[in-house]
Every structure is written in structure tokens, then in C-alpha cells.
Design a protein around this motif. Structure first.
Motif, PDB file in Angstrom:
ATOM      1  N   ALA A   1       4.406  27.201  -0.931  1.00  0.00           N
ATOM      2  CA  ALA A   1       5.382  28.270  -1.157  1.00  0.00           C
ATOM      3  C   ALA A   1       5.368  28.640  -2.633  1.00  0.00           C
ATOM      4  CB  ALA A   1       6.775  27.824  -0.733  1.00  0.00           C
ATOM      5  N   ALA A   2       5.801  29.864  -2.921  1.00  0.00           N
ATOM      6  CA  ALA A   2       5.808  30.344  -4.299  1.00  0.00           C
ATOM      7  C   ALA A   2       6.934  29.687  -5.084  1.00  0.00           C
ATOM      8  CB  ALA A   2       5.980  31.861  -4.299  1.00  0.00           C
ATOM      9  N   TYR A   3       6.867  29.830  -6.392  1.00  0.00           N
ATOM     10  CA  TYR A   3       7.958  29.363  -7.239  1.00  0.00           C
ATOM     11  C   TYR A   3       9.230  30.123  -6.882  1.00  0.00           C
ATOM     12  CZ  TYR A   3       4.487  27.008 -10.122  1.00  0.00           C
ATOM     13  OH  TYR A   3       3.478  26.186 -10.568  1.00  0.00           O
ATOM     14  N   ALA A   4      10.364  29.439  -7.005  1.00  0.00           N
ATOM     15  CA  ALA A   4      11.645  30.039  -6.638  1.00  0.00           C
ATOM     16  C   ALA A   4      12.757  29.346  -7.401  1.00  0.00           C
ATOM     17  CB  ALA A   4      11.880  29.908  -5.132  1.00  0.00           C
ATOM     18  N   HIS A   5      13.937  29.922  -7.345  1.00  0.00           N
ATOM     19  CA  HIS A   5      15.107  29.231  -7.879  1.00  0.00           C
ATOM     20  C   HIS A   5      15.621  28.262  -6.825  1.00  0.00           C
ATOM     21  CE1 HIS A   5      15.246  31.571 -11.509  1.00  0.00           C
ATOM     22  NE2 HIS A   5      15.288  32.708 -10.838  1.00  0.00           N
ATOM     23  N   PRO A   6      16.197  27.125  -7.223  1.00  0.00           N
ATOM     24  CA  PRO A   6      16.624  26.098  -6.251  1.00  0.00           C
ATOM     25  C   PRO A   6      17.952  26.436  -5.561  1.00  0.00           C
ATOM     26  CG  PRO A   6      17.097  25.367  -8.474  1.00  0.00           C
ATOM     27  CD  PRO A   6      16.350  26.662  -8.620  1.00  0.00           C
ATOM     28  N   THR A   7      17.892  27.390  -4.666  1.00  0.00           N
ATOM     29  CA  THR A   7      19.049  27.719  -3.851  1.00  0.00           C
ATOM     30  C   THR A   7      19.212  26.658  -2.760  1.00  0.00           C
ATOM     31  OG1 THR A   7      17.691  29.067  -2.378  1.00  0.00           O
ATOM     32  CG2 THR A   7      18.712  30.179  -4.265  1.00  0.00           C
ATOM     33  N   ALA A   8      20.301  26.750  -2.022  1.00  0.00           N
ATOM     34  CA  ALA A   8      20.579  25.755  -0.980  1.00  0.00           C
ATOM     35  C   ALA A   8      19.456  25.669   0.034  1.00  0.00           C
ATOM     36  CB  ALA A   8      21.903  26.088  -0.292  1.00  0.00           C
ATOM     37  N   ASP A   9      18.878  26.794   0.406  1.00  0.00           N
ATOM     38  CA  ASP A   9      17.781  26.792   1.385  1.00  0.00           C
ATOM     39  C   ASP A   9      16.526  26.131   0.828  1.00  0.00           C
ATOM     40  OD1 ASP A   9      19.299  28.038   3.320  1.00  0.00           O
ATOM     41  OD2 ASP A   9      18.589  30.057   2.822  1.00  0.00           O
ATOM     42  N   VAL A  10      16.261  26.361  -0.453  1.00  0.00           N
ATOM     43  CA  VAL A  10      15.054  25.803  -1.072  1.00  0.00           C
ATOM     44  C   VAL A  10      15.138  24.282  -1.151  1.00  0.00           C
ATOM     45  CG1 VAL A  10      13.732  25.672  -3.220  1.00  0.00           C
ATOM     46  CG2 VAL A  10      14.499  27.891  -2.355  1.00  0.00           C
ATOM     47  N   VAL A  11      16.283  23.749  -1.567  1.00  0.00           N
ATOM     48  CA  VAL A  11      16.383  22.304  -1.772  1.00  0.00           C
ATOM     49  C   VAL A  11      16.409  21.529  -0.460  1.00  0.00           C
ATOM     50  CG1 VAL A  11      17.535  22.611  -3.978  1.00  0.00           C
ATOM     51  CG2 VAL A  11      18.906  22.282  -1.913  1.00  0.00           C
ATOM     52  N   LYS A  12      16.612  22.209   0.660  1.00  0.00           N
ATOM     53  CA  LYS A  12      16.565  21.539   1.959  1.00  0.00           C
ATOM     54  C   LYS A  12      15.146  21.119   2.334  1.00  0.00           C
ATOM     55  CE  LYS A  12      20.579  23.843   4.067  1.00  0.00           C
ATOM     56  NZ  LYS A  12      21.001  24.821   5.099  1.00  0.00           N
ATOM     57  N   ASP A  13      14.159  21.804   1.756  1.00  0.00           N
ATOM     58  CA  ASP A  13      12.762  21.498   2.052  1.00  0.00           C
ATOM     59  C   ASP A  13      12.428  20.112   1.501  1.00  0.00           C
ATOM     60  OD1 ASP A  13       9.867  21.358   1.875  1.00  0.00           O
ATOM     61  OD2 ASP A  13       9.851  23.521   2.189  1.00  0.00           O
ATOM     62  N   PRO A  14      11.878  19.215   2.314  1.00  0.00           N
ATOM     63  CA  PRO A  14      11.567  17.858   1.825  1.00  0.00           C
ATOM     64  C   PRO A  14      10.520  17.826   0.725  1.00  0.00           C
ATOM     65  CG  PRO A  14      10.687  18.205   4.034  1.00  0.00           C
ATOM     66  CD  PRO A  14      11.587  19.367   3.754  1.00  0.00           C
ATOM     67  N   THR A  15       9.755  18.910   0.553  1.00  0.00           N
ATOM     68  CA  THR A  15       8.752  18.952  -0.514  1.00  0.00           C
ATOM     69  C   THR A  15       9.296  19.601  -1.786  1.00  0.00           C
ATOM     70  OG1 THR A  15       7.848  21.111   0.148  1.00  0.00           O
ATOM     71  CG2 THR A  15       6.930  19.145   1.218  1.00  0.00           C
TER      72      THR A  15
ATOM     73  N   GLY B   1      22.785  18.676  -8.316  1.00  0.00           N
ATOM     74  CA  GLY B   1      23.686  19.779  -8.631  1.00  0.00           C
ATOM     75  C   GLY B   1      23.002  21.062  -9.055  1.00  0.00           C
ATOM     76  N   VAL B   2      21.679  21.149  -8.927  1.00  0.00           N
ATOM     77  CA  VAL B   2      20.991  22.351  -9.416  1.00  0.00           C
ATOM     78  C   VAL B   2      21.361  23.606  -8.626  1.00  0.00           C
ATOM     79  CG1 VAL B   2      19.010  21.145 -10.413  1.00  0.00           C
ATOM     80  CG2 VAL B   2      18.960  21.820  -7.997  1.00  0.00           C
ATOM     81  N   THR B   3      21.838  23.451  -7.393  1.00  0.00           N
ATOM     82  CA  THR B   3      22.204  24.635  -6.613  1.00  0.00           C
ATOM     83  C   THR B   3      23.454  25.311  -7.166  1.00  0.00           C
ATOM     84  OG1 THR B   3      23.424  23.212  -5.067  1.00  0.00           O
ATOM     85  CG2 THR B   3      21.158  23.792  -4.483  1.00  0.00           C
ATOM     86  N   GLU B   4      24.198  24.615  -8.022  1.00  0.00           N
ATOM     87  CA  GLU B   4      25.392  25.224  -8.612  1.00  0.00           C
ATOM     88  C   GLU B   4      25.025  26.268  -9.660  1.00  0.00           C
ATOM     89  OE1 GLU B   4      27.787  22.061 -10.116  1.00  0.00           O
ATOM     90  OE2 GLU B   4      27.855  20.998  -8.190  1.00  0.00           O
ATOM     91  N   ASN B   5      23.862  26.118 -10.275  1.00  0.00           N
ATOM     92  CA  ASN B   5      23.350  27.081 -11.257  1.00  0.00           C
ATOM     93  C   ASN B   5      21.867  27.326 -10.991  1.00  0.00           C
ATOM     94  OD1 ASN B   5      25.697  27.392 -13.286  1.00  0.00           O
ATOM     95  ND2 ASN B   5      25.455  25.170 -13.120  1.00  0.00           N
ATOM     96  N   PRO B   6      21.531  27.885  -9.829  1.00  0.00           N
ATOM     97  CA  PRO B   6      20.113  27.982  -9.451  1.00  0.00           C
ATOM     98  C   PRO B   6      19.271  28.824 -10.403  1.00  0.00           C
ATOM     99  CG  PRO B   6      21.485  29.295  -7.992  1.00  0.00           C
ATOM    100  CD  PRO B   6      22.416  28.469  -8.808  1.00  0.00           C
ATOM    101  N   ASP B   7      19.876  29.827 -11.057  1.00  0.00           N
ATOM    102  CA  ASP B   7      19.098  30.681 -11.947  1.00  0.00           C
ATOM    103  C   ASP B   7      18.618  29.952 -13.193  1.00  0.00           C
ATOM    104  OD1 ASP B   7      19.539  32.670 -10.167  1.00  0.00           O
ATOM    105  OD2 ASP B   7      21.034  33.737 -11.359  1.00  0.00           O
TER     106      ASP B   7
END
Length: 272
Positions: free
Chosen positions: A83-97, A68-74
Motif C-alpha cells: 500500500a502507498a504511504y498514508a497518514h495513520p488514521t484509524a483504518d490504517v493502523v488496523k492493518d497488521p502490517t 496514540g498516533v491516530t489522535e494527530n494523524p497528519d
């Protein structure tokens, strides 16, 4: 034992007289039988397993929070390979790593898991003081990371004074990129970086990639030459593995798409 040759200051569990010290503490009643057996395995093998370290209900709660982290990615920080550090948006969490960095900072349930009673008891006995969880990572899929020693990347003021935990949030099956390690490899002589051979940590800009490759090759070759067995960790949900800072370990190659949801934490004594 590392305490006989290293220039650094190991924990008492890595000193040459560790088993004698443990026996004395058991005899005095300072360490109970269950904890003593776990510490003995950590001393002799560089790792120890704590079955059922956390309850299944807590594991389920943590998986739900991770999903559920994409509900409050900030609110969270994420990382992906290369890849650089980022907030866990929907696109980020799709990455298997994808992994959440320091999940315990914003999740009281994660804090409860990594400081569960059995882990806290072992850490306090090994550190002889309170433990600081200074790095925490979540995993959904296997890391497939090369066999390594944490001290090359996990940098603390006393490079042998930390331990790590790996808590399974689900049953881990073979082929899912499970954790693997050379039993007893925490006793290898130090591999040191730099012209002065004075650093257990690899600094990419200062030491360069060839030194890193030499490190990875050396620890595997020496583990094999000593005849150390390579074991794979296939835990049940809630089980935890604790390992020494110098244990040679990594992620096996993934042979299927099965997940191995887990939390990995590095701890050091509060004065390190």
C-alpha cells in the motif's frame, strides 16, 4: 572477510585486520572492555546484542505514543504492505502490517531511544564519526519478511557503510514473527545486480523480479552451504540488536497473534 573481496569500501570493522585494529584500540584505552566485546561480536558474527539499551519507562512511553498516533494523524507518515504511504488514521493502523515511518522525526522519545548512550557509543566507534539515522520504522507485529540483506533495499552511496538497530519495546516471545538471522552471513561474497554486476541495490524496474528471487535464493543457499547457524532473537524489553549491512536476516513466520512492538533504525556515517 568482506574487505578481502568486495569492490566497495567497508567499515573498518569489516576489514581483514579488524580484530587486530580492535585489540590495538583496546590496548590504548580508546575502547573500553564492554564496548570492545560488543564490537568483537559484531566483527565475528555480524551482529551484537546490547541488553537493557533503553529503560523500560522509555519503552512504555514509546508504545503509548505509537498507540496514540491516530489522535494527530497528519503529524505522522505510515506504511502498510503493498500500500502507498498514508497518514495513520484509524483504518490504517488496523492493518497488521502497519508501521510508522521515521518516527524519530516527530518524537523526541524515539530519537532518545535510537540514539541512546550504548547504541551511540557503538555507532561512533564503528563509523569513526557521528551517525545519521536516515531511516526508522516501528513494528507492532512480525514482518514475516523473507531472509535478505538490507543493502538490496537500503540504498546509500557506500553500500557497506551502514548498520541497523532493532530495539524491543516489550518482551518478544517465540512464534510472534521474531527476527532471525544467519550468524556470520555478513561475510558472504557480494551478490551484485545488473548486466554489469555493479550494484548491491535491487532496482525493480531495471533488474526485474527474477533477479530479486535469485538474490534471495543465493544468500540462503550459500549461508546453509557454509554451515552458518540460523538464530532467532527473543529479546527482553529494552534490549537492542545491532547488525551489519550484509547480515542475512528476516522475520520468522507468525504462529500466534502476539505482538513484538519494536523500532528498527538504519544508520550511516554523516559523510555517507
Amino acid at each position: 572477510m568482506p574487505g578481502t573481496a568486495t569492490r566497495f569500501s567497508p567499515l573498518w570493522i569489516d576489514q581483514p585486520d579488524a580484530l587486530e585494529t580492535l585489540a590495538n584500540r583496546e590496548a590504548s584505552g580508546a575502547i573500553n572492555a564492554t564496548l570492545g566485546e560488543r564490537l568483537r561480536h559484531l566483527i565475528e558474527h555480524g551482529n551484537t546484542i546490547i541488553p537493557g539499551a533503553i529503560r523500560h519507562e522509555l519503552a512504555d512511553t514509546l508504545i503509548a505514543e505509537m498507540d496514540g498516533v491516530t489522535e494527530n494523524p497528519d503529524k505522522f507518515i505510515a506504511r502498510r504492505a503493498r500500500a502507498a504511504y498514508a497518514h495513520p488514521t484509524a483504518d490504517v493502523v488496523k492493518d497488521p502490517t502497519f508501521r510508522i515511518i521515521d518516527f524519530h522525526v516527530n518524537s523526541e522519545h524515539a530519537t532518545g531511544a535510537i540514539y541512546c548512550d550504548a547504541i551511540s557509543e557503538l555507532l561512533h566507534a564503528a563509523f569513526e564519526q557521528d551517525a545519521n539515522a536516515f531511516q526508522c520504522l516501528t513494528f507492532v507485529h512480525g514482518s514475516q519478511q523473507a531472509l535478505h540483506q538490507d543493502g538490496a533495499y537500503v540504498v546509500v552511496s557506500e553500500p557497506l557503510k551502514f548498520l541497523a538497530s532493532w530495539i524491543a519495546l516489550e518482551d518478544v516471545t517465540e512464534g510472534s514473527g521474531e527476527l532471525m538471522y544467519y550468524v556470520g552471513s555478513h561475510r558472504l561474497d557480494d551478490f551484485l545486480f545488473g548486466d554489469e554486476k555493479d550494484s548491491k541495490a535491487w532496482h525493480p524496474e531495471r533488474h526485474g523480479k527474477p533477479a530479486h528471487q535469485a538474490f534471495l535464493k543465493s544468500i540462503v543457499e550459500r549461508s546453509k552451504s557454509m554451515g552458518l547457524p540460523l538464530e532467532r532473537f527473543l529479546p527482553k524489553k529494552g534490549d537492542a540488536l545491532i547488525w551489519a549491512s550484509d547480515l542475512v536476516h528476516g522475520g520468522a513466520k507468525m504462529k500466534n497473534n502476539n505482538t513484538r512492538k519494536s523500532i528498527v533504525t538504519h544508520y550511516c556515517p554523516v559523510d555517507v
